[in-house]
Design a protein around this motif. Structure first.
Motif, mmCIF file in Angstrom:
data_model
loop_
_atom_site.group_PDB
_atom_site.id
_atom_site.type_symbol
_atom_site.label_atom_id
_atom_site.label_comp_id
_atom_site.label_asym_id
_atom_site.label_seq_id
_atom_site.Cartn_x
_atom_site.Cartn_y
_atom_site.Cartn_z
ATOM 1 N N LEU A 189 -10.265 16.247 3.793
ATOM 2 C CA LEU A 189 -10.666 15.345 4.865
ATOM 3 C C LEU A 189 -12.088 14.862 4.599
ATOM 4 C CD1 LEU A 189 -10.071 13.964 7.567
ATOM 5 C CD2 LEU A 189 -10.952 16.014 8.706
ATOM 6 N N VAL A 190 -12.245 13.564 4.462
ATOM 7 C CA VAL A 190 -13.525 12.966 4.083
ATOM 8 C C VAL A 190 -14.465 12.908 5.281
ATOM 9 C CG1 VAL A 190 -14.639 10.857 3.240
ATOM 10 C CG2 VAL A 190 -12.459 11.630 2.247
ATOM 11 N N GLU A 191 -15.701 13.386 5.082
ATOM 12 C CA GLU A 191 -16.765 13.230 6.072
ATOM 13 C C GLU A 191 -17.613 12.043 5.630
ATOM 14 O OE1 GLU A 191 -17.280 15.051 8.835
ATOM 15 O OE2 GLU A 191 -15.568 16.361 8.485
ATOM 16 N N HIS A 192 -17.830 11.105 6.547
ATOM 17 C CA HIS A 192 -18.535 9.882 6.151
ATOM 18 C C HIS A 192 -19.202 9.218 7.341
ATOM 19 C CE1 HIS A 192 -15.485 7.083 7.890
ATOM 20 N NE2 HIS A 192 -14.675 8.122 7.689
ATOM 21 N N THR A 193 -20.059 8.243 7.039
ATOM 22 C CA THR A 193 -20.746 7.476 8.082
ATOM 23 C C THR A 193 -20.178 6.074 8.223
ATOM 24 O OG1 THR A 193 -22.413 6.634 6.533
ATOM 25 C CG2 THR A 193 -22.893 8.728 7.648
ATOM 26 N N GLY A 194 -19.155 5.765 7.467
ATOM 27 C CA GLY A 194 -18.586 4.419 7.475
ATOM 28 C C GLY A 194 -18.837 3.705 6.170
ATOM 29 N N THR A 195 -20.066 3.853 5.647
ATOM 30 C CA THR A 195 -20.412 3.222 4.371
ATOM 31 C C THR A 195 -20.856 4.234 3.324
ATOM 32 O OG1 THR A 195 -22.675 2.842 5.151
ATOM 33 C CG2 THR A 195 -21.088 1.049 5.466
ATOM 34 N N LEU B 45 -20.705 8.507 2.014
ATOM 35 C CA LEU B 45 -20.110 9.827 2.147
ATOM 36 C C LEU B 45 -21.167 10.825 2.608
ATOM 37 C CD1 LEU B 45 -18.003 10.166 -1.126
ATOM 38 C CD2 LEU B 45 -17.214 9.460 1.131
ATOM 39 N N ALA B 46 -20.780 11.743 3.474
ATOM 40 C CA ALA B 46 -21.650 12.871 3.794
ATOM 41 C C ALA B 46 -21.699 13.768 2.567
ATOM 42 C CB ALA B 46 -21.108 13.633 4.997
ATOM 43 N N LEU C 215 -15.688 8.181 -3.778
ATOM 44 C CA LEU C 215 -14.714 9.257 -3.795
ATOM 45 C C LEU C 215 -14.110 9.447 -5.191
ATOM 46 C CD1 LEU C 215 -13.013 8.505 -0.383
ATOM 47 C CD2 LEU C 215 -14.310 10.573 -0.951
ATOM 48 N N ALA C 216 -13.866 8.344 -5.876
ATOM 49 C CA ALA C 216 -13.346 8.430 -7.245
ATOM 50 C C ALA C 216 -14.353 9.116 -8.154
ATOM 51 C CB ALA C 216 -13.026 7.032 -7.764
ATOM 52 N N GLU C 217 -15.612 8.777 -7.997
ATOM 53 C CA GLU C 217 -16.658 9.405 -8.805
ATOM 54 C C GLU C 217 -16.754 10.904 -8.519
ATOM 55 O OE1 GLU C 217 -21.501 9.047 -9.509
ATOM 56 O OE2 GLU C 217 -20.425 7.466 -8.450
ATOM 57 N N ALA C 218 -16.535 11.283 -7.263
ATOM 58 C CA ALA C 218 -16.611 12.699 -6.893
ATOM 59 C C ALA C 218 -15.424 13.496 -7.394
ATOM 60 C CB ALA C 218 -16.717 12.830 -5.374
ATOM 61 N N GLY C 219 -14.280 12.806 -7.623
ATOM 62 C CA GLY C 219 -13.129 13.517 -8.171
ATOM 63 C C GLY C 219 -11.821 13.321 -7.449
ATOM 64 N N ALA C 220 -11.719 12.323 -6.579
ATOM 65 C CA ALA C 220 -10.479 12.082 -5.849
ATOM 66 C C ALA C 220 -9.524 11.232 -6.689
ATOM 67 C CB ALA C 220 -10.760 11.381 -4.528
ATOM 68 N N ALA C 221 -8.342 11.773 -6.968
ATOM 69 C CA ALA C 221 -7.342 11.021 -7.725
ATOM 70 C C ALA C 221 -6.706 9.945 -6.867
ATOM 71 C CB ALA C 221 -6.275 11.969 -8.261
ATOM 72 N N THR C 222 -6.536 10.256 -5.573
ATOM 73 C CA THR C 222 -5.946 9.318 -4.624
ATOM 74 C C THR C 222 -6.815 9.288 -3.371
ATOM 75 O OG1 THR C 222 -3.728 9.875 -5.426
ATOM 76 C CG2 THR C 222 -3.874 8.737 -3.304
ATOM 77 N N VAL C 223 -6.936 8.107 -2.785
ATOM 78 C CA VAL C 223 -7.693 7.935 -1.542
ATOM 79 C C VAL C 223 -6.748 7.332 -0.505
ATOM 80 C CG1 VAL C 223 -9.666 6.846 -0.417
ATOM 81 C CG2 VAL C 223 -9.846 7.587 -2.807
ATOM 82 N N VAL C 224 -6.555 8.031 0.581
ATOM 83 C CA VAL C 224 -5.662 7.561 1.637
ATOM 84 C C VAL C 224 -6.493 6.924 2.749
ATOM 85 C CG1 VAL C 224 -3.986 8.232 3.400
ATOM 86 C CG2 VAL C 224 -3.920 9.296 1.134
#
Length: 317
Positions: free
Chosen positions: A7-13, A15-16, A50-59
């Motif tokens: 579950l992604v934590e973010h501010t809208g623009t 990533l936390a 998210l891709a740079e951090a390591g997410a293969a898929t982003v929903v």
């Protein structure tokens, strides 16, 4: 390869910082699917990070109504994904994350582990319990075990992945929803977030007053670019706001450097900071328990020691 949901934590623009920690911690469990619950368009802004951090898929679980709803959009998104393709779920620890985890466990009939400090490929997790005095390995059942990770305990290690974006339509609002009609955002200062800070300066009862926090604790924190924390005693005496409380009934911090001023070292507080890499304390009581966990202890009057330290730091900048 199995899938693990984060579950992604973010501010809208943006990533936390904890999101990269979650992805790193989740990676041993399988291919990471990052789930963004937000307003329309936010996922596209976050996908490259998210891709740079390591997410293969982003929903992208987006809706104009998400900002006015509490908890349920995240629970709906994760439960729908895990019901269709079961896999472990990793969430940031804290009041909100723990509630999401509990609701998911009920929906998915899977176990949940709260406040873990590490996750293993065999789906066991490390927990630091009894005031961080004992390390245990725990395991839970279910097709989609759920973990809430303590922020700050895992060093984020980016590992670029595809970051392919897919959309998920969320269920309509129901009578069970709690709807936010208005809110006042918390005013964020220039200091680092307490749970993510590399340096934390904390004050206790010995600081003596709100003015003591302003003149001593805050000035040292600002000289070091640090976050400010407080003990429960200091909060109860209204020296500092409760949102900065460190300990069993506050937040847990794991900075590179923790400096404690006027803190005795009760387990209520030390359970929330003793995983710091280096601990420095100033206290006028040489028998204070906090000296037992300090890497460097100064027996002296903090109102004499700290101003001199601040002056020395500023002259070396």
């Amino acid at each position: 390869m199995s899938t693990v949901y984060v579950l992604v934590e973010h501010t809208g623009t943006e990533l936390a910082p904890v999101t990269a920690e979650l992805i790193t911690a989740a990676r041993p469990l399988g291919e990471v699917t990052a789930v963004v619950v937000g307003a329309p368009g936010e996922t596209q802004a976050l996908a490259p990070q998210l891709a740079e951090a390591g997410a293969a898929t982003v929903v992208a679980a987006e809706s104009d109504l998400n900002a006015s709803r509490l908890i349920l959009p995240q629970v709906d998104a994760l439960s729908m994904l895990a019901a269709a393709a079961p896999g472990p779920i990793v969430i940031s620890g804290g009041p909100t994350g723990n509630e999401i985890a509990g609701r998911l466990a009920a929906r998915l009939a899977s176990g949940v582990l709260i406040d873990v400090v590490g996750i293993n490929a065999d789906r066991t997790a490390a927990q630091s319990v009894f005031g961080d005095t004992i390390q245990v390995s725990a395991a839970v059942g279910g097709a989609s075990p759920i973990y809430t990770l303590r922020p700050g305990v895992v060093d984020a290690v980016p590992q670029a992945a595809a970051g392919a974006v897919t959309a998920l339509e969320l269920p309509a609002v129901t009578a069970k929803d709690v709807t936010v009609t208005n809110f006042t955002p918390a005013v964020r200062g220039d200091r680092p977030d307490l749970t993510q800070a590399k340096i934390v300066v904390a004050g206790g009862r010995g600081v003596g007053s709100t003015e003591g926090f302003t003149e001593v604790v805050e000035k040292l924190a600002d000289a070091l670019g640090a976050a400010v924390g407080a003990t429960r005693d200091a909060v109860d005496l209204e020296y500092y706001d409760a949102s900065y409380q460190i300990g069993q009934t506050g937040v847990t911090v794991s900075p590179d450097l923790y400096i404690g001023l006027g803190i005795s070292g009760a387990i209520q507080h030390t359970s929330g900071m003793q995983t710091a890499k280096k601990v420095v304390v100033v206290n006028n009581d040489e028998d204070a328990p906090i000296f037992q966990i300090a890497d460097l202890g100064v027996v002296g009057d903090l109102f004499e020691v700290v101003p001199k330290l601040v002056d020395e730091i500023n002259t070396r900048k």
